[in-house]
Write an enzyme that holds these catalytic residues in place. Structure first.
Site, short mmCIF file in Angstrom:
data_model
loop_
_atom_site.label_atom_id
_atom_site.label_comp_id
_atom_site.label_asym_id
_atom_site.label_seq_id
_atom_site.Cartn_x
_atom_site.Cartn_y
_atom_site.Cartn_z
CG MET A 12 -24.67 17.52 -20.56
SD MET A 12 -25.96 18.69 -21.04
CE MET A 12 -26.10 19.70 -19.56
CD GLN A 49 -3.25 -0.94 1.91
OE1 GLN A 49 -3.14 -0.45 3.03
NE2 GLN A 49 -4.41 -1.38 1.43
#
Lengths: 587, 175
Positions: A483, A116
């Site tokens: 849209m 990580q």
């Protein structure tokens, strides 16, 4: 003064308390466990657990935008930090003050591709106003205070503080915020007096003036908005606001022309195009506002006030440039206006208003009403009418519903309208609404959403339920990315490539599964009752408003066109110019 | 008309910009990222700590753009948090600009003699020599270095290392 020794995690928590932080939005993980342990051991700061780090950032944005305070985010290293990136860039483009604390692998593991590990400062450098990697616990308190100072002053923005795990457990000395002074960062607050004098002289000589104001005025605070209203009323000049500026000037005032830009009103855009003096305050002339830049306000002398020097002369050259905080400059402008006893050309102004009134008479926001199907504009109009007598905060997702909300919901006060303008982040509105609700537990908070945007962060229903956040999600469901569909209709021969969502969840069952209330409405006659039920139902409510899937958002300045080339709805004179080939290449 | 103004200022200019920054981790990344992210040109960039006590570094950037772009570059640099000062050495009066190059030429016989002769004309110094090669050190304006390197090409040029431009304003004033 007695030196206070404590762990890095305790230093972070103490700095948050000293900075006036009350709530942190976050998600734990391995690299922030010492911070979460320190959180556990105190009760000054509340932590709100979102279900995704992106949502934590948007929630903090909603919190910040509705309070004027700095929003705080806490995420772990690696994926925690990368998930936050979209929110950080969103906050950067819309000038939202945030401090994002991210965990990092221990300093001795940095650069080893550890578990990580991400180069968080590297990744977030272009997505933040500033960022820090704290390698020495003795610098931590100073960095924390500096981060808040940088986030909230000047042009506000997000600041990342990357905290390696060993720094969180190491012992260091706490320093007070007052002892921290940045070596180089000095944002300018006061505008240059000579330039302000020049600006006011230009304003006084105007025959066709317009104020064009934006989020910078809102960010400067409610006092700046009040000062703007006084100045605008004293001059008698028309004013238009950007998407982010809505609420900076009362929408109910006769001098307000509505929002400008790609989906702005006919009168606002034509006033911009025809003006001889434009006073831009806290607005950045972005492409959604200007349309085709070489045909923008062709006869205007432009005054540009902005706290960010880099926003001036970036897209449009200003004739009078004033770097400074909107509130401070507006106050100085108004003083100069009064001192000069400015009497604008009354005859010219009367003609200008008459011209504006003919544009207004087009009623560009009118739409075809229906008894059988809910028009999305109508849904927002009703929502506005049924909530206007109470304090209501509106957030939106991104797309058609967002523009309809900007057009048909009206704001008389700042800090009540939260929308993702610069980055246009679908998935912003719902978590932002949760952040707003945390800040204003007694107020009505409604996220006006599209079904596609809502699905991008709908896992946050769990957050709403966990904390009993009564935010309402008003979903204008047309089964399309509306849209995208609209642009495909106008620009790509109605070839609706991938813009229809075939498999939508049942919103009522979805709400039920998460443990909140779901409502559905598909007839105009039932709309009011449904909205009232939404308002009256405690806790989070999802409303599935089935709207006309074919409705388009007008007016529209098509890509590559100028302000005087608008497409209007069929009811008000119909189609304007076709989109040019060059325009199709623009976003 | 606004359009005319836009056309009139669209000619590209080269500017040398000096930036005083805190010498902290990532500061060069911020400056370079700004240029790449916003599509500005970097023709030359030099950086070194110039004040060890205050830990300040000076970055000299040579860039090209329209006057509007140059102004934007300066404003964008100015808003970076660790930036103390931004100065346009091209616009703000006369300045001195120098660059150093190390130029390796490998040749023998007539070409070797010729390279030495040209180095003499350019006041380049020999800093390393073998039977088959020279390393010349040359200091001057960018154009002079370009000319010298061009002349060395047919004479056995094999390697060039340049520092980039260091620049400072003329006169008594400091950055």
């Amino acid at each position: 003064m007695l030196q206070q020794r404590m762990t890095g995690a305790e230093i972070v928590l103490k700095a948050l308390v000293d900075q006036g932080v009350e709530v942190v939005f976050g998600y734990p993980g391995g690299a922030v466990l010492p911070l979460y342990d320190a959180l556990f051991k105190q009760n000054r700061i509340r932590h709100v657990l979102t279900r995704h780090e992106q949502a934590a950032v948007h929630a903090a944005e909603g919190y910040a935008r509705s309070t004027g305070k700095v929003g705080v985010v806490l995420v772990t290293s690696g994926p925690g930090a990368t998930n936050a990136v979209t929110g950080l860039l969103d906050a950067l483009l819309d000038s939202v003050p945030l401090v994002c604390l991210s965990g990092q692998v221990p300093t001795q593991l940095i650069g080893t591709d550890a578990f990580q590990e991400a180069d968080t400062t590297g990744i977030t450098r272009p997505c933040t106003k500033h960022n820090y990697l704290v390698k020495d616990v003795e610098t931590l308190a100073g960095v924390m205070h500096e981060a808040f100072h940088v986030a909230r002053t000047g042009r506000p923005g997000p600041v990342v503080v990357d905290l390696p795990k060993n720094v969180q457990v190491a012992e260091g000395t706490y320093v007070q915020a007052e002892e921290v002074r940045h070596k180089s960062y000095r944002p300018r607050v006061k505008g240059d007096a000579a330039q302000i004098e020049k600006a006011v002289a230009l304003m006084a000589s105007a025959k066709r003036p317009v104020f064009y104001c934006g989020g910078g005025v809102v960010n400067s605070g409610p006092a700046a908005c009040a000062a703007l209203a006084e100045l605008v009323r004293d001059t008698g000049y028309p004013i238009t606001l950007t998407l982010q500026g809505l609420g900076a000037f009362p929408a109910s005032d006769k001098q307000f022309l509505g929002m400008l830009g790609m989906h702005g009103t006919y009168e606002a855009n034509l006033a911009m195009h025809g003006c001889d003096v434009m006073v831009a305050i806290g607005a950045r002339f972005d492409d959604r506002v200007t349309g085709r830049i070489d045909g923008f306000a062709p006869n205007a002398q432009i005054v540009h006030v902005d706290v960010d020097a880099a926003s001036i002369n970036k897209n449009v050259r200003a004739d009078v440039a004033i770097v400074g905080d909107a509130g401070s400059v507006i106050a100085d402008m108004h003083a100069a206006w009064r001192a000069r006893d400015a009497r604008p050309d009354a005859e010219a102004l009367t003609l200008w208003w008459r011209q504006i009134d003919t544009w207004r008479a087009r009623k560009c926001l009118a739409y075809g009403q229906s008894d059988t199907i809910i028009k999305p504009q109508y849904a927002i109009e009703r929502l506005y009418q049924l909530t206007r007598d109470r304090e209501t905060f509106i957030t939106t997702e991104v797309g058609q519903h967002q523009m309809w909300a900007a057009q048909h919901f009206h704001f008389d006060r700042p800090l009540h309208w939260m929308t993702s303008g610069g980055l246009g982040t679908m998935g912003y509105g719902f978590p932002a609404a949760l952040g707003v609700q945390i800040a204003h537990p007694e107020s009505l908070v409604v996220c006006i959403a599209g079904e596609a945007s809502f699905m991008m962060n709908m896992q946050e229903i769990a957050t709403a339920v966990q904390y009993g956040l009564a935010a309402k999600v008003f979903i204008l469901n047309n089964s399309y990315m509306g849209m995208v569909r609209q642009w495909q209709e106008l620009l790509h021969g109605s070839r609706y490539s991938e813009s229809r969502t075939e498999a939508l969840p049942d919103i009522v069952k979805l709400a039920d599964a998460f443990g909140c209330t779901g409502l559905v409405v598909d007839k105009p006659a039932d709309l009011d009752a449904t909205i009232r039920r939404m308002i009256d139902t405690p806790g989070p409510v999802l409303v599935d408003v089935r709207v006309d899937p074919d409705e388009n958002c007008f007016p529209m300045i098509p890509s590559g066109a100028t302000h005087d080339n608008m497409l209007l709805g069929e009811l008000v004179g119909g189609r304007g110019p076709a989109v040019t080939e060059a325009g199709k290449g623009l976003v | 008309m606004r359009g005319d103004i836009v056309n009139a200022i669209e000619t590209s200019e080269t500017h040398t910009i000096a930036v005083l920054v805190d010498n902290e981790a990532g500061v060069l990344g911020r400056v370079i990222g700004l240029f790449s992210g916003r599509g500005y040109n970097i023709e030359s960039l030099t950086v070194s700590e110039v004040d060890h006590r205050e830990r300040l570094s000076r970055i000299n950037i040579v860039t090209t753009g329209t006057p509007m772009v140059i102004e934007q570059i300066k404003a964008q640099l100015g808003r970076l948090v660790p930036v103390h000062r931004v100065r346009d050495l091209t616009a703000d009066g006369p300045s001195v600009q120098r660059e150093l190059a190390l130029v390796k030429v490998a040749s023998t016989g007539e070409r070797r003699v010729e390279s030495l002769r040209i180095a003499d004309i350019f006041r380049a110094r020999v800093v390393d020599s073998t039977n088959e090669s020279f390393v010349f050190e040359i200091v001057g304006k960018t154009g002079k270095l370009d000319a010298f390197i061009r002349l060395m090409e047919p004479l056995g040029l094999v390697d060039v290392s340049r520092t980039g431009v260091a620049a400072i304003s003329r006169g008594a004033e400091s950055l």
